[in-house]
Design an enzyme around this catalytic site. Structure first.
Site, PDB file in Angstrom:
ATOM      1  N   LYS A 189     -18.798  71.106   7.745  1.00  0.00           N
ATOM      2  CA  LYS A 189     -17.337  71.209   7.686  1.00  0.00           C
ATOM      3  C   LYS A 189     -16.815  71.015   6.263  1.00  0.00           C
ATOM      4  CE  LYS A 189     -16.300  66.658   9.753  1.00  0.00           C
ATOM      5  NZ  LYS A 189     -17.582  66.047   9.305  1.00  0.00           N
ATOM      6  N   ARG A 198     -10.660  60.406  13.483  1.00  0.00           N
ATOM      7  CA  ARG A 198     -12.036  60.090  13.853  1.00  0.00           C
ATOM      8  C   ARG A 198     -12.103  59.454  15.236  1.00  0.00           C
ATOM      9  NH1 ARG A 198     -14.996  61.001   9.014  1.00  0.00           N
ATOM     10  NH2 ARG A 198     -16.950  59.889   8.954  1.00  0.00           N
ATOM     11  N   ARG A 201     -29.788  65.554   2.044  1.00  0.00           N
ATOM     12  CA  ARG A 201     -28.583  65.874   1.269  1.00  0.00           C
ATOM     13  C   ARG A 201     -28.527  65.088  -0.037  1.00  0.00           C
ATOM     14  NH1 ARG A 201     -22.706  65.604   4.094  1.00  0.00           N
ATOM     15  NH2 ARG A 201     -22.941  63.350   4.083  1.00  0.00           N
ATOM     16  N   ARG A 241     -26.300  59.589  -0.890  1.00  0.00           N
ATOM     17  CA  ARG A 241     -25.300  58.612  -0.447  1.00  0.00           C
ATOM     18  C   ARG A 241     -25.972  57.484   0.329  1.00  0.00           C
ATOM     19  NH1 ARG A 241     -20.680  62.257   2.335  1.00  0.00           N
ATOM     20  NH2 ARG A 241     -20.658  60.435   3.689  1.00  0.00           N
ATOM     21  N   ARG A 278     -23.723  56.391  12.368  1.00  0.00           N
ATOM     22  CA  ARG A 278     -22.607  57.342  12.253  1.00  0.00           C
ATOM     23  C   ARG A 278     -22.610  58.345  13.402  1.00  0.00           C
ATOM     24  NH1 ARG A 278     -23.872  59.618   6.737  1.00  0.00           N
ATOM     25  NH2 ARG A 278     -21.921  60.766   6.764  1.00  0.00           N
TER      26      ARG A 278
HETATM   27  P1  AMP Z   1     -17.498  61.148   5.647  1.00  0.00           P
HETATM   28  O1  AMP Z   1     -17.690  61.584   4.239  1.00  0.00           O
HETATM   29  O2  AMP Z   1     -16.421  61.905   6.361  1.00  0.00           O
HETATM   30  O3  AMP Z   1     -18.787  61.128   6.434  1.00  0.00           O
HETATM   31  O4  AMP Z   1     -16.969  59.644   5.599  1.00  0.00           O
HETATM   32  C1  AMP Z   1     -17.756  58.637   5.033  1.00  0.00           C
HETATM   33  C2  AMP Z   1     -17.363  57.288   5.591  1.00  0.00           C
HETATM   34  O5  AMP Z   1     -15.993  57.009   5.275  1.00  0.00           O
HETATM   35  C3  AMP Z   1     -17.432  57.175   7.103  1.00  0.00           C
HETATM   36  O6  AMP Z   1     -18.737  56.899   7.573  1.00  0.00           O
HETATM   37  C4  AMP Z   1     -16.465  56.014   7.342  1.00  0.00           C
HETATM   38  O7  AMP Z   1     -17.052  54.791   6.989  1.00  0.00           O
HETATM   39  C5  AMP Z   1     -15.368  56.295   6.335  1.00  0.00           C
HETATM   40  N1  AMP Z   1     -14.328  57.146   6.939  1.00  0.00           N
HETATM   41  C6  AMP Z   1     -14.031  58.438   6.623  1.00  0.00           C
HETATM   42  N2  AMP Z   1     -13.033  58.911   7.383  1.00  0.00           N
HETATM   43  C7  AMP Z   1     -12.677  57.889   8.209  1.00  0.00           C
HETATM   44  C8  AMP Z   1     -11.714  57.745   9.249  1.00  0.00           C
HETATM   45  N3  AMP Z   1     -10.916  58.762   9.607  1.00  0.00           N
HETATM   46  N4  AMP Z   1     -11.631  56.544   9.874  1.00  0.00           N
HETATM   47  C9  AMP Z   1     -12.425  55.519   9.533  1.00  0.00           C
HETATM   48  N5  AMP Z   1     -13.370  55.590   8.581  1.00  0.00           N
HETATM   49  C10 AMP Z   1     -13.500  56.758   7.915  1.00  0.00           C
END
Ligand code: AMP
Ligand code: ZN
Length: 207
Positions: A13, A88, A122, A154, A165
């Site tokens: 995405k 989320r 990644r 990461r 996750r």
């Molecule tokens: P992502 O890059 O979207 O995988 O986000 C990385 C991390 O940021 C996630 O594993 C969460 O810890 C935090 N995070 C991102 N978006 C949200 C959200 N909408 N609500 C809560 N935590 C978030």
């Protein structure tokens, strides 16, 4: 054109959002990127979020929603936006209803096994954020093709955090498919296909 992107980690995405933002001329708002920026800049929000993010958990809803509401109030979001990583869970989706009217929710699905395979391979550029993985391999191992900077993995792309996750995705985020179906804005996209084909599917669904 107010779009939210749903889909597990590694569904592509983020990659699609980067292309769509140019095509549609609307901002790509990734909450994950915003949090990582806050962590790099050692802001108060970044300090609060750091440990949670590294372990693969979710940052509390109040902090996340406040950050998104603030960002969406920026004039560049008036024509639309691509929201990537938010909402989320149900409580975030309900909060979002209060300050934005969503036109399309794109659900990009892939099986867990593919998520795990993609995330664990990644690597991202420290400087420009370019992402390398199974299909896009850097010419020189560990180095960005575009600017020669170092690539890193990461913390939350390490096995223990990936597992957590995905578990949260299934439990908290997947119910949003039902939420947006009821609102009549859900479109399903197969995430296990080449970038170009997925883009065609998405453009077909939102036109
Ligand atoms: P992502 O890059 O979207 O995988 O986000 C990385 C991390 O940021 C996630 O594993 C969460 O810890 C935090 N995070 C991102 N978006 C949200 C959200 N909408 N609500 C809560 N935590 C978030
Ligand atoms: Zn780079």
């Amino acid at each position: 054109m107010k779009i939210v992107l749903i889909g597990p980690q590694g569904s592509g995405k983020g990659t699609q959002a980067k292309i769509l933002k140019e095509r549609l001329n609307i901002p790509h708002i990734s909450t994950g990127d915003m949090f990582r920026e806050n962590i790099n800049n050692k802001t108060e929000l970044g300090m609060k979020a750091k440990a949670i993010i590294e372990s693969g958990g979710l940052v509390p809803d109040e902090l996340t929603t406040a950050m998104v509401r603030d960002r969406l109030s920026n004039p560049d979001c008036r024509k639309g936006f691509l929201l990537d990583g938010y909402p989320r869970n149900r409580s975030q989706a309900e909060a979002l209803e209060g300050f934005a009217k969503i036109d399309h929710a794109l659900d990009i699905e892939i099986p867990d096994a593919l998520s795990i395979k993609r995330l664990s391979s990644r690597w991202q550029c420290r400087k420009c954020g370019a992402i390398y993985g199974i299909t896009i391999i850097p010419k020189k191992k560990g180095i960005c093709d575009k600017d020669g900077s170092e690539l890193y993995q990461r913390d939350d792309d390490k096995p223990e955090a990936i597992r957590k996750r995905l578990e949260i995705y299934h439990k908290e985020t997947k119910p949003l498919i039902d939420f947006y179906t009821k609102k009549g804005v859900l479109a399903r996209i197969d995430g296990d296909q080449p970038v170009e084909n997925m883009l065609k599917d998405i453009l077909g669904k939102i036109s």
